[in-house]
Design a protein around this motif. Structure first.
Motif, short mmCIF file in Angstrom:
data_model
loop_
_atom_site.label_atom_id
_atom_site.label_comp_id
_atom_site.label_asym_id
_atom_site.label_seq_id
_atom_site.Cartn_x
_atom_site.Cartn_y
_atom_site.Cartn_z
N LEU A 189 0.82 -1.20 0.00
CA LEU A 189 0.00 0.00 0.00
C LEU A 189 0.86 1.26 0.00
N ALA A 190 1.96 1.25 0.76
CA ALA A 190 2.82 2.43 0.86
C ALA A 190 3.72 2.60 -0.35
N LEU A 191 4.17 1.49 -0.94
CA LEU A 191 5.17 1.58 -2.01
C LEU A 191 4.55 1.70 -3.39
N THR A 192 3.68 0.79 -3.75
CA THR A 192 3.12 0.80 -5.11
C THR A 192 1.60 0.97 -5.15
N GLY A 193 0.93 0.76 -4.02
CA GLY A 193 -0.53 0.80 -4.02
C GLY A 193 -1.15 -0.31 -4.85
N GLY A 194 -0.36 -1.35 -5.15
CA GLY A 194 -0.84 -2.44 -5.98
C GLY A 194 -0.69 -2.18 -7.47
N GLY A 195 -0.23 -1.01 -7.85
CA GLY A 195 -0.16 -0.62 -9.25
C GLY A 195 1.23 -0.78 -9.84
N PRO A 196 1.39 -0.26 -11.06
CA PRO A 196 0.40 0.41 -11.91
C PRO A 196 -0.77 -0.53 -12.27
N GLY A 197 -1.98 0.00 -12.26
CA GLY A 197 -3.16 -0.85 -12.42
C GLY A 197 -3.26 -1.75 -11.21
N TYR A 198 -3.16 -3.07 -11.42
CA TYR A 198 -3.01 -3.99 -10.30
C TYR A 198 -1.86 -4.96 -10.59
N ALA A 199 -0.79 -4.41 -11.22
CA ALA A 199 0.36 -5.23 -11.60
C ALA A 199 1.12 -5.77 -10.39
N SER A 200 1.09 -5.04 -9.26
CA SER A 200 1.80 -5.50 -8.06
C SER A 200 0.83 -5.86 -6.95
N ASP A 201 -0.39 -6.21 -7.33
CA ASP A 201 -1.42 -6.61 -6.36
C ASP A 201 -1.04 -7.93 -5.70
N LEU A 202 -1.30 -8.03 -4.40
CA LEU A 202 -1.13 -9.27 -3.65
C LEU A 202 -2.46 -9.63 -3.00
N PRO A 203 -2.63 -10.87 -2.53
CA PRO A 203 -3.92 -11.25 -1.95
C PRO A 203 -4.42 -10.32 -0.84
N ALA A 204 -3.52 -9.81 -0.01
CA ALA A 204 -3.94 -8.93 1.09
C ALA A 204 -4.53 -7.62 0.56
N THR A 205 -3.91 -7.04 -0.47
CA THR A 205 -4.44 -5.81 -1.04
C THR A 205 -5.70 -6.08 -1.85
N PHE A 206 -5.77 -7.25 -2.47
CA PHE A 206 -6.99 -7.65 -3.17
C PHE A 206 -8.16 -7.72 -2.19
N MET A 207 -7.93 -8.33 -1.03
CA MET A 207 -8.98 -8.45 -0.02
C MET A 207 -9.44 -7.06 0.44
N TYR A 208 -8.49 -6.17 0.69
CA TYR A 208 -8.83 -4.80 1.10
C TYR A 208 -9.67 -4.10 0.04
N GLU A 209 -9.28 -4.29 -1.21
CA GLU A 209 -10.01 -3.66 -2.31
C GLU A 209 -11.45 -4.19 -2.39
N MET A 210 -11.61 -5.48 -2.24
CA MET A 210 -12.94 -6.07 -2.33
C MET A 210 -13.86 -5.61 -1.21
N VAL A 211 -13.33 -5.56 0.02
CA VAL A 211 -14.17 -5.27 1.17
C VAL A 211 -14.46 -3.78 1.30
N PHE A 212 -13.44 -2.93 1.17
CA PHE A 212 -13.59 -1.52 1.52
C PHE A 212 -13.80 -0.59 0.32
N ARG A 213 -13.55 -1.07 -0.89
CA ARG A 213 -13.73 -0.20 -2.05
C ARG A 213 -14.77 -0.74 -3.03
N ARG A 214 -14.89 -2.05 -3.12
CA ARG A 214 -15.84 -2.64 -4.06
C ARG A 214 -17.12 -3.12 -3.37
N ASN A 215 -17.18 -3.03 -2.04
CA ASN A 215 -18.35 -3.49 -1.28
C ASN A 215 -18.72 -4.94 -1.59
N GLN A 216 -17.70 -5.79 -1.63
CA GLN A 216 -17.90 -7.22 -1.88
C GLN A 216 -17.33 -7.99 -0.68
#
Length: 293
Positions: A231-258
């Motif tokens: 989250l501090a270094l790349t934010g999962g980006g560019p796009g979601y090129a550096s996404d990891l499961p923990a950031t994916f979970m955060y995105e689903m719960v707190f930004r996508r309401n899933q």
């Protein structure tokens, strides 16, 4: 009577902590498990939908990207930390001058939070203000080190930052193990004419094999739950090129309401950690029983 009072007092002291662990760790694990089988979206909905969230999770391309990134990140992170940590430990094991100061310098990054590490490395890797700009100012106009904004290489910036922070900790583990090796065996190898590299490679390193296993388990756990560094270094980006499961979970719960899908991804992370820890604990317990016999 005094012994009974001491036993009761110790149980009273430990009881609140035990109760909090049962509620806030294991209780919420069970709650998350149920949510992963529910129709929860923005808020918890306790309608049972079975494996629907898991099916949707494994049909998402972003989740496959996150899993692939975790595999690449984990292998590079663990392998590099083990190599650097082992080399630093062997270097310090030579009783060099200033060992205490060097040991402190190597261990210092581990005292920082991953947020601080990610922020510092984000400054260093920023093409406009960091290493690239510094080299250009020195006269190397064609120098490029823009991995943090490059889709193909952004994941490797996470590896660089994570290795910088954790390799000193691995070094401390190996150094403690090296200092515990029986010196009589080493002296006997010297008398037999063995060289120092051969002694380390053939005698000392194999004798500290359990430390390698412990280090792998700890590093794998850090890799699976990596969130704040990303989250501090790349934010999962560019796009979601550096996404990891923990950031994916955060995105689903707190930004996508899933919430249901986010809980399912959390359970997949828990399963991964358990797949690492359970065999390790089993081997340790079996080794302890053998030692007792």
């Amino acid at each position: 009577m005094q012994a009974g009072l001491r036993n009761s007092l110790s149980k009273i002291v430990v009881a609140p902590t035990l109760a909090m662990v049962l509620v806030f760790v294991y209780g919420f694990i069970l709650w998350t498990t149920y949510i992963s089988f529910s129709a929860s979206k923005m808020l918890p909905i306790y309608e049972w939908v079975g494996l629907e969230n898991y099916i949707r999770l494994w049909s998402m391309g972003r989740w496959h990207t996150a899993i692939t990134n975790l595999l690449i990140f984990g292998v590079l992170f663990i392998g590099t930390c083990l190599a650097i940590g082992c080399m630093l430990a062997v270097f310090l094991d030579q009783k060099i001058r200033g060992e205490g100061a060097l040991r402190t310098i190597y261990l210092y990054p581990m005292a920082l939070s991953f947020i601080v590490t990610g922020t510092a490395w984000k400054w260093l890797l920023n093409p406009g203000t960091g290493i690239q700009q510094f080299m250009i100012d020195l006269g190397f106009a064609d120098f490029r080190f823009d991995w943090i904004i490059t889709q193909e290489f952004s994941l490797y910036t996470l590896v660089i930052a994570a290795v910088w922070q954790s390799s000193g900790f691995v070094m401390a583990l190996f150094l403690a193990a090296l200092r515990g090796v029986d010196q009589e065996i080493i002296k006997a190898a010297y008398l037999d004419g063995a060289s120092l590299p051969r002694i380390y490679w053939g005698i000392i390193i194999p004798s500290i094999r359990p430390v390698f296993l412990s280090a792998i388990v700890i590093l794998a756990h850090l890799a699976v739950k990596s969130f704040d560094l990303v989250l501090a270094l790349t934010g999962g980006g560019p796009g979601y090129a550096s996404d990891l499961p923990a950031t994916f979970m955060y995105e689903m719960v707190f930004r996508r309401n899933q919430m249901g899908i986010g809980a399912a991804s959390a359970m997949m992370m828990l399963a991964t950690v358990m797949a690492i820890i359970v065999p390790y604990l089993y081997s340790e317990l079996r080794g302890g029983r053998r030692g007792e016999r």
